[in-house]
Design a protein around this motif. Sequence first.
Motif, PDB file in Angstrom:
ATOM      1  N   ARG A  14     -13.834 -20.278  21.971  1.00 24.81           N
ATOM      2  CA  ARG A  14     -13.608 -19.495  23.247  1.00 24.81           C
ATOM      3  C   ARG A  14     -12.035 -19.716  23.246  1.00 24.81           C
ATOM      4  O   ARG A  14     -11.347 -20.511  23.451  1.00 24.81           O
ATOM      5  CB  ARG A  14     -14.109 -20.073  24.452  1.00 24.81           C
ATOM      6  N   GLY A  15     -11.229 -18.510  23.339  1.00 24.29           N
ATOM      7  CA  GLY A  15      -9.733 -18.606  23.673  1.00 24.29           C
ATOM      8  C   GLY A  15      -9.345 -17.928  25.039  1.00 24.29           C
ATOM      9  O   GLY A  15     -10.158 -16.838  25.400  1.00 24.29           O
ATOM     10  N   VAL A  16      -8.130 -18.587  25.724  1.00 22.15           N
ATOM     11  CA  VAL A  16      -7.884 -17.938  26.903  1.00 22.15           C
ATOM     12  C   VAL A  16      -6.355 -17.825  26.555  1.00 22.15           C
ATOM     13  O   VAL A  16      -5.647 -18.715  26.327  1.00 22.15           O
ATOM     14  CB  VAL A  16      -8.192 -18.683  28.099  1.00 22.15           C
ATOM     15  N   GLY A  17      -5.865 -16.655  27.129  1.00 22.30           N
ATOM     16  CA  GLY A  17      -4.260 -16.542  27.239  1.00 22.30           C
ATOM     17  C   GLY A  17      -4.002 -16.335  28.538  1.00 22.30           C
ATOM     18  O   GLY A  17      -4.398 -15.256  29.348  1.00 22.30           O
ATOM     19  N   ILE A  18      -2.873 -16.719  28.949  1.00 24.62           N
ATOM     20  CA  ILE A  18      -2.448 -16.717  30.603  1.00 24.62           C
ATOM     21  C   ILE A  18      -0.842 -16.122  30.212  1.00 24.62           C
ATOM     22  O   ILE A  18      -0.037 -16.459  29.449  1.00 24.62           O
ATOM     23  CB  ILE A  18      -2.248 -17.858  31.179  1.00 24.62           C
ATOM     24  N   ASP A  19      -0.611 -15.051  31.059  1.00 27.02           N
ATOM     25  CA  ASP A  19       0.862 -14.455  31.036  1.00 27.02           C
ATOM     26  C   ASP A  19       0.939 -14.008  32.574  1.00 27.02           C
ATOM     27  O   ASP A  19       0.036 -13.244  33.152  1.00 27.02           O
ATOM     28  CB  ASP A  19       0.967 -13.373  30.170  1.00 27.02           C
ATOM     29  N   MET A  20       2.182 -14.105  33.075  1.00 30.43           N
ATOM     30  CA  MET A  20       2.607 -13.361  34.464  1.00 30.43           C
ATOM     31  C   MET A  20       2.740 -11.792  34.211  1.00 30.43           C
ATOM     32  O   MET A  20       2.758 -11.091  35.116  1.00 30.43           O
ATOM     33  CB  MET A  20       3.832 -14.218  34.985  1.00 30.43           C
ATOM     34  N   SER A  21       3.198 -11.517  33.108  1.00 34.06           N
ATOM     35  CA  SER A  21       3.409 -10.019  32.952  1.00 34.06           C
ATOM     36  C   SER A  21       2.548  -9.085  32.666  1.00 34.06           C
ATOM     37  O   SER A  21       1.703  -9.436  31.565  1.00 34.06           O
ATOM     38  CB  SER A  21       4.761  -9.854  31.911  1.00 34.06           C
ATOM     39  N   ARG A  22       2.085  -8.134  33.505  1.00 36.37           N
ATOM     40  CA  ARG A  22       0.857  -7.239  33.241  1.00 36.37           C
ATOM     41  C   ARG A  22       1.149  -6.421  31.934  1.00 36.37           C
ATOM     42  O   ARG A  22       0.299  -5.983  31.069  1.00 36.37           O
ATOM     43  CB  ARG A  22       0.855  -6.499  34.509  1.00 36.37           C
ATOM     44  N   GLU A  23       2.653  -5.961  31.881  1.00 32.70           N
ATOM     45  CA  GLU A  23       2.868  -5.344  30.596  1.00 32.70           C
ATOM     46  C   GLU A  23       2.712  -5.875  29.347  1.00 32.70           C
ATOM     47  O   GLU A  23       2.080  -5.553  28.413  1.00 32.70           O
ATOM     48  CB  GLU A  23       4.502  -4.763  30.579  1.00 32.70           C
ATOM     49  N   MET A  24       3.068  -7.344  29.220  1.00 27.08           N
ATOM     50  CA  MET A  24       2.806  -8.107  28.371  1.00 27.08           C
ATOM     51  C   MET A  24       1.157  -8.539  27.906  1.00 27.08           C
ATOM     52  O   MET A  24       0.617  -8.422  26.878  1.00 27.08           O
ATOM     53  CB  MET A  24       3.457  -9.487  28.206  1.00 27.08           C
ATOM     54  N   LEU A  25       0.362  -8.426  28.941  1.00 27.29           N
ATOM     55  CA  LEU A  25      -0.962  -8.517  28.911  1.00 27.29           C
ATOM     56  C   LEU A  25      -1.556  -7.344  28.238  1.00 27.29           C
ATOM     57  O   LEU A  25      -2.741  -7.238  27.574  1.00 27.29           O
ATOM     58  CB  LEU A  25      -1.599  -8.750  30.302  1.00 27.29           C
ATOM     59  N   THR A  26      -1.195  -5.981  28.754  1.00 29.06           N
ATOM     60  CA  THR A  26      -1.417  -4.895  27.811  1.00 29.06           C
ATOM     61  C   THR A  26      -1.155  -4.881  26.438  1.00 29.06           C
ATOM     62  O   THR A  26      -1.979  -4.497  25.553  1.00 29.06           O
ATOM     63  CB  THR A  26      -0.700  -3.645  28.501  1.00 29.06           C
ATOM     64  N   VAL A  27       0.026  -5.677  25.926  1.00 28.94           N
ATOM     65  CA  VAL A  27       0.181  -5.534  24.795  1.00 28.94           C
ATOM     66  C   VAL A  27      -0.469  -6.490  23.893  1.00 28.94           C
ATOM     67  O   VAL A  27      -1.210  -6.175  22.917  1.00 28.94           O
ATOM     68  CB  VAL A  27       1.707  -6.045  24.443  1.00 28.94           C
TER      69      VAL A  27
ATOM     70  N   VAL B 118      -7.520 -12.633  27.875  1.00 32.31           N
ATOM     71  CA  VAL B 118      -6.185 -12.783  28.409  1.00 32.31           C
ATOM     72  C   VAL B 118      -6.239 -12.410  29.889  1.00 32.31           C
ATOM     73  O   VAL B 118      -6.782 -11.257  30.455  1.00 32.31           O
ATOM     74  CB  VAL B 118      -5.145 -12.037  27.574  1.00 32.31           C
ATOM     75  N   ARG B 119      -5.600 -13.018  30.744  1.00 31.67           N
ATOM     76  CA  ARG B 119      -5.458 -12.759  32.079  1.00 31.67           C
ATOM     77  C   ARG B 119      -4.087 -13.132  32.667  1.00 31.67           C
ATOM     78  O   ARG B 119      -3.369 -13.953  32.349  1.00 31.67           O
ATOM     79  CB  ARG B 119      -6.454 -13.516  32.907  1.00 31.67           C
ATOM     80  N   GLN B 120      -3.841 -12.662  33.873  1.00 36.90           N
ATOM     81  CA  GLN B 120      -2.497 -12.902  34.755  1.00 36.90           C
ATOM     82  C   GLN B 120      -2.513 -14.152  35.217  1.00 36.90           C
ATOM     83  O   GLN B 120      -3.645 -14.547  35.927  1.00 36.90           O
ATOM     84  CB  GLN B 120      -2.249 -11.844  35.707  1.00 36.90           C
ATOM     85  N   GLY B 121      -1.458 -14.821  35.103  1.00 39.51           N
ATOM     86  CA  GLY B 121      -1.517 -16.040  35.808  1.00 39.51           C
ATOM     87  C   GLY B 121      -0.192 -16.888  35.594  1.00 39.51           C
ATOM     88  O   GLY B 121       0.540 -16.563  34.803  1.00 39.51           O
ATOM     89  N   ASP B 122       0.016 -17.850  36.553  1.00 41.00           N
ATOM     90  CA  ASP B 122       1.216 -18.584  36.590  1.00 41.00           C
ATOM     91  C   ASP B 122       1.254 -19.905  35.884  1.00 41.00           C
ATOM     92  O   ASP B 122       0.336 -20.737  35.919  1.00 41.00           O
ATOM     93  CB  ASP B 122       1.657 -19.153  37.940  1.00 41.00           C
ATOM     94  N   ILE B 123       2.309 -19.852  34.768  1.00 41.78           N
ATOM     95  CA  ILE B 123       2.054 -21.285  33.929  1.00 41.78           C
ATOM     96  C   ILE B 123       2.212 -22.377  34.806  1.00 41.78           C
ATOM     97  O   ILE B 123       1.568 -23.653  34.138  1.00 41.78           O
ATOM     98  CB  ILE B 123       3.247 -21.106  32.842  1.00 41.78           C
ATOM     99  N   TYR B 124       2.745 -22.591  35.932  1.00 40.44           N
ATOM    100  CA  TYR B 124       2.786 -23.792  36.773  1.00 40.44           C
ATOM    101  C   TYR B 124       1.384 -23.992  37.324  1.00 40.44           C
ATOM    102  O   TYR B 124       1.147 -24.999  38.071  1.00 40.44           O
ATOM    103  CB  TYR B 124       3.934 -23.535  37.866  1.00 40.44           C
ATOM    104  N   ALA B 125       0.468 -23.056  37.435  1.00 42.04           N
ATOM    105  CA  ALA B 125      -0.648 -23.260  38.107  1.00 42.04           C
ATOM    106  C   ALA B 125      -1.636 -22.406  37.274  1.00 42.04           C
ATOM    107  O   ALA B 125      -2.307 -21.380  37.829  1.00 42.04           O
ATOM    108  CB  ALA B 125      -0.882 -22.929  39.520  1.00 42.04           C
ATOM    109  N   PRO B 126      -1.907 -22.639  36.026  1.00 41.08           N
ATOM    110  CA  PRO B 126      -2.796 -21.921  35.338  1.00 41.08           C
ATOM    111  C   PRO B 126      -4.225 -21.699  35.751  1.00 41.08           C
ATOM    112  O   PRO B 126      -4.855 -22.633  36.212  1.00 41.08           O
ATOM    113  CB  PRO B 126      -2.798 -22.576  33.865  1.00 41.08           C
ATOM    114  N   PRO B 127      -4.709 -20.368  36.029  1.00 39.38           N
ATOM    115  CA  PRO B 127      -6.035 -20.245  36.504  1.00 39.38           C
ATOM    116  C   PRO B 127      -7.425 -20.523  35.557  1.00 39.38           C
ATOM    117  O   PRO B 127      -8.122 -19.611  35.168  1.00 39.38           O
ATOM    118  CB  PRO B 127      -6.173 -18.856  37.039  1.00 39.38           C
TER     119      PRO B 127
END
Length: 338
Positions: free
Chosen positions: A180-193, A208-217
Amino acid sequence: MLSRSPVTLDAMVDTLKAAAESSRLRILALLARGDLTVSDLTEILNQSQPRVSRHLKLLLEAGLIGRYQEGSWAYFRLSDNDAAREFVSGIVARVHDGDIQIMRDLERLESVKRKRQERAADYFAANAASWDHIRSLHAPDDAVETAIRKLVGNRPFQTMLDLGTGTGRLLEILAPLYRRGVGIDMSREMLTVARANLDRAGVHNVQVRQGDIYAPPVERDAFDLVTIHQVLHYLDDPQAAIREAARTMRPGGRLIIVDFAAHSLEFLREEHAHVRLGFTDRQIADWFEEAGLDLEETLEFEPRAGVEQSLVVKLWLGRDRRILIADPKQSDLATETV
């Protein structure tokens, strides 16, 4: 919700009831191929939004799927619970892909994915010149990727977390190894990519989901491998990001950081939003120590030949110094560290 421990008869009946309906079974079959929004599912199933939402609510209550927010959009995915995922996978695997309804669903799913890829292509076109300029200053990406594959090795492991996942490239190249893999990024555009790239590569064991690297969900003490690739130089507080990454790692887990060595190219700060002009080995070692990690290896990648203003790429590998004690009730794969 299903767990690896035996469940009561009533709980099992409730779980089976949740899955034993044609629309909900179709939803599970679709989510087994990637995360989708209510709008996506409404389009694919050709049903009203209230009806789709009702099916999703029942599946959520049964613990078979999960939900996460990304701006104003809500995405749905298979549950993070291993037993629930295995249960759903077992059911979905027995549904014939040649079934006429499933075939139509998969055709509409491909249409949804094509729209994602078109949005990703538009975003890339708008930013390609900037990215290409920076890439021209340092070692080719494939050299770094080859080194990462070599460090990770060929031994399968349970879970991977990619913080600041960007295009999802690391999740793609390491997909054969993790369950199982999870990717976190703040940018919705990059998540679309990232979603478009992972769809195109046929990678389904990832979200992949939106989230803050300082508080990963994500859950704590849960990941065998954590990666932070070309992200730290954008951060005001890289040490805090490393500390949070360490908190997500299982005992004995590994952290791979790829970023630039310390440099003096001020234009990257002024024109490309780089907050930090690279890092020294001492900085990374100190931050690893503070986070409870041992620095195991440091690699350096020289820039392309003939580049006047150049960047040296560094790779730092750290390991959680806690020792994982295997649980004999769990499978070997579930208790091994990377």
